[in-house]
Design an enzyme around this catalytic site. Structure first.
Site, PDB file in Angstrom:
ATOM      1  N   TYR A 169      31.242  44.328  30.476  1.00 23.63           N
ATOM      2  CA  TYR A 169      31.482  45.374  31.470  1.00 23.63           C
ATOM      3  C   TYR A 169      30.696  46.610  31.042  1.00 23.63           C
ATOM      4  O   TYR A 169      30.717  46.996  29.868  1.00 23.63           O
ATOM      5  CB  TYR A 169      32.975  45.695  31.540  1.00 23.63           C
ATOM      6  CG  TYR A 169      33.329  46.826  32.463  1.00 23.63           C
ATOM      7  CD1 TYR A 169      33.183  46.696  33.843  1.00 23.63           C
ATOM      8  CD2 TYR A 169      33.819  48.040  31.968  1.00 23.63           C
ATOM      9  CE1 TYR A 169      33.524  47.736  34.705  1.00 23.63           C
ATOM     10  CE2 TYR A 169      34.163  49.079  32.817  1.00 23.63           C
ATOM     11  CZ  TYR A 169      34.018  48.924  34.185  1.00 23.63           C
ATOM     12  OH  TYR A 169      34.350  49.959  35.023  1.00 23.63           O
ATOM     13  N   ASP A 215      24.671  48.490  24.950  1.00 30.39           N
ATOM     14  CA  ASP A 215      25.767  49.340  25.414  1.00 30.39           C
ATOM     15  C   ASP A 215      26.798  49.458  24.292  1.00 30.39           C
ATOM     16  O   ASP A 215      27.522  48.517  23.980  1.00 30.39           O
ATOM     17  CB  ASP A 215      26.372  48.714  26.676  1.00 30.39           C
ATOM     18  CG  ASP A 215      27.523  49.530  27.253  1.00 30.39           C
ATOM     19  OD1 ASP A 215      27.998  50.467  26.578  1.00 30.39           O
ATOM     20  OD2 ASP A 215      27.950  49.217  28.386  1.00 30.39           O
ATOM     21  N   LYS A 239      33.263  57.191  25.085  1.00 30.11           N
ATOM     22  CA  LYS A 239      34.552  57.084  24.394  1.00 30.11           C
ATOM     23  C   LYS A 239      34.648  57.984  23.147  1.00 30.11           C
ATOM     24  O   LYS A 239      34.868  59.169  23.287  1.00 30.11           O
ATOM     25  CB  LYS A 239      34.847  55.619  24.084  1.00 30.11           C
ATOM     26  CG  LYS A 239      34.948  54.796  25.400  1.00 30.11           C
ATOM     27  CD  LYS A 239      35.550  53.460  25.213  1.00 30.11           C
ATOM     28  CE  LYS A 239      35.446  52.591  26.457  1.00 30.11           C
ATOM     29  NZ  LYS A 239      36.649  52.493  27.262  1.00 30.11           N
TER      30      LYS A 239
END
Ligand code: PLP
Length: 450
Positions: free
Chosen positions: A158, A253, A285
């Site tokens: 994702y 990523d 994050k």
């Protein structure tokens, strides 16, 4: 309105009530689709009432009914140091006192960019406000730089809700993808190829067939969004080399893994050791310290193609926001080697205890991890890809989840997610988790007999 779980007596004889959460959920559903602002929060995968959290300190969440939970999601990764860390709070309060957004360059942006460049193989970074924006922008840059259109991704990875990446595999390996959700036009996924993770021959095949059209391959550096599925040894190096050989960019990523699985992210476990680096990386994050901040970065010659110096347009009103970058900078400065050692030990203790409890209860499971990030699959075999992750007993997980919740442990409300610990997970927090496990494992076992 209370749901059926609201007044149940639980194992350690504490009445868990979720009446106030249920009432807020009812109000939320009237004004917000599904009552939540990100789908997984709705508990759809595990059932029951989502807990509305009022406050959090250290390793603990307190919900609006006054229940306390050991937090094993840490805001889905960002809260590396734990909640409300006093030094991060002080830095943020000082930043807020100086005003919250100016729309000009600021010093904290430079300092945070320097901190990221110091820890990772990127030469430069550009800040954005979410991981979604980071991957979307990295892909635009890769397309702009290469003059090619096709993007390769892996099933189960994702990268945020970017149209072209919300794609499911087409009918064959080298066929283009179909939209993974209504609302994404076929034209958006018609340039995306979706492959099984950890599958070198699939990668070789699509590069053999489409290599001269591929702008980039994007992958989670170590997937955490189907549960934790580490790359097989050498897999990321193989991807980097395959991209290089075909003139495509390798986009790693690290929104979830960056500054989390090690000080230098997943790259610290493979690229730094093996001697390769991605062309582009995405971060989020942890580097936002609990605020909406993310970044993409990479080789200087690639990043030079971005506006204003280069032709590839990208921008953002709140990009590099001074409060968010201050929080991120404070977090990274406090994320010392000692913090990562503590995270490693805490993760190890919990992983071992989960495996022991599930084994004792006779529940098939696999615990997988990379660095300090781990997850538990309710399945028999090691999980290498999304097909393996999908082969889980989700009913057993739901029972396990609720038994843990009732005993004061907040796990991810889905079997397909990573578990996160923080520097604030001390003995009291870990002991609470360990004490809850045997009953929760038996609850999971009971669903299997049913
Ligand atoms: N990339 C990865 C690996 C992620 O885990 C996520 C979110 O979980 C994203 C990108 C998207 O980030 P955001 O939710 O900030 O848009």
């Amino acid at each position: 309105m209370a749901d059926v779980r609201s007044l149940r007596k639980v194992g350690h004889n504490v009445a868990v009530t979720s009446q106030a959460s249920a009432a807020l959920f009812a109000r939320a559903q009237a004004v917000t689709p599904g009552g939540v602002n990100s789908p997984v929060r709705a508990f759809n995968a595990v059932g029951g009432t989502p807990r509305f959290v009022r406050s959090a300190v250290g390793a603990w969440l307190t919900d609006v009914d006054g229940n306390e939970y050991v937090d094993l999601i840490c805001s889905w990764g960002p809260m590396l140091l734990g909640h409300a860390h006093p030094e991060v709070q002080a830095a943020v309060q000082a930043a807020v006192a100086r005003g919250t957004s100016y729309g000009t360059p600021t010093e904290p942006e430079v300092e945070l960019a320097e901190a990221i460049v110091e820890r990772t193989p990127v030469d430069q970074v550009r800040f954005v406000s979410s991981g979604t924006e980071a991957t979307m922008s990295a892909i635009r840059l890769a397309r702009g730089v290469t003059g090619r259109d096709v993007v390769v991704k892996f099933a189960g990875c994702y990268h945020g809700h970017v149209d072209s990446l919300l794609a499911s595999a087409g009918s064959g390996l080298a066929t283009f993808a179909v939209p993974g959700t209504p609302g994404v036009p076929e034209s958006s996924t018609a340039l995306t190829l979706v492959l099984p993770y950890n599958d070198r021959s699939a990668v070789k095949q699509v590069f053999a067939e489409h290599g001269d059209r591929i702008a980039c391959l994007v992958t989670e550096a170590a997937p955490g969004n189907m549960g934790v599925v580490p790359p097989e040894p050498g897999f990321n190096a193989f991807l980097a080399e395959t991209c290089r050989a075909h003139g495509a960019l390798f986009v790693s990523d690290e929104v979830m893994t960056g500054f989390r699985v090690t000080r230098t992210g997943q790259w610290g476990l493979d690229g730094a050791v093996e001697g390769w680096r991605p062309d582009l990386m995405t971060f989020g994050k942890v580097m936002g310290g609990g605020f909406p901040a993310a970044a993409f970065g990479g080789r200087a010659d690639v990043m030079a193609q971005l506006a204003p110096g280069g032709p590839v347009y990208q921008a953002g009103t709140l990009s590099g926001n001074p409060v968010a970058t201050t929080a991120g900078l404070a977090t990274l400065r406090l994320a010392t080697d000692e913090v990562y050692r503590h995270l490693d030990q805490t993760a190890e203790t919990i992983k071992i205890a989960v495996a022991e409890a599930l084994t004792a209860a006779g529940v098939p499971h696999v615990v997988q991890s990379t660095g300090t990030m781990f997850s538990v699959f309710f399945t028999e075999k090691a999980v290498l890809d999304f097909a393996g992750a999908s082969d889980q007993d989700t009913a057993a997980y739901a029972a396990f989840f609720h038994a843990m919740l009732d005993r004061g442990v907040y796990l991810p409300p889905s079997a397909y997610e990573a578990w996160f610990v923080s520097a604030a997970h001390d003995d009291r927090a870990v002991d609470t988790v360990l004490a809850a496990l045997p009953e929760a494992a038996r609850a999971a076992a009971a669903t299997r007999g049913a």
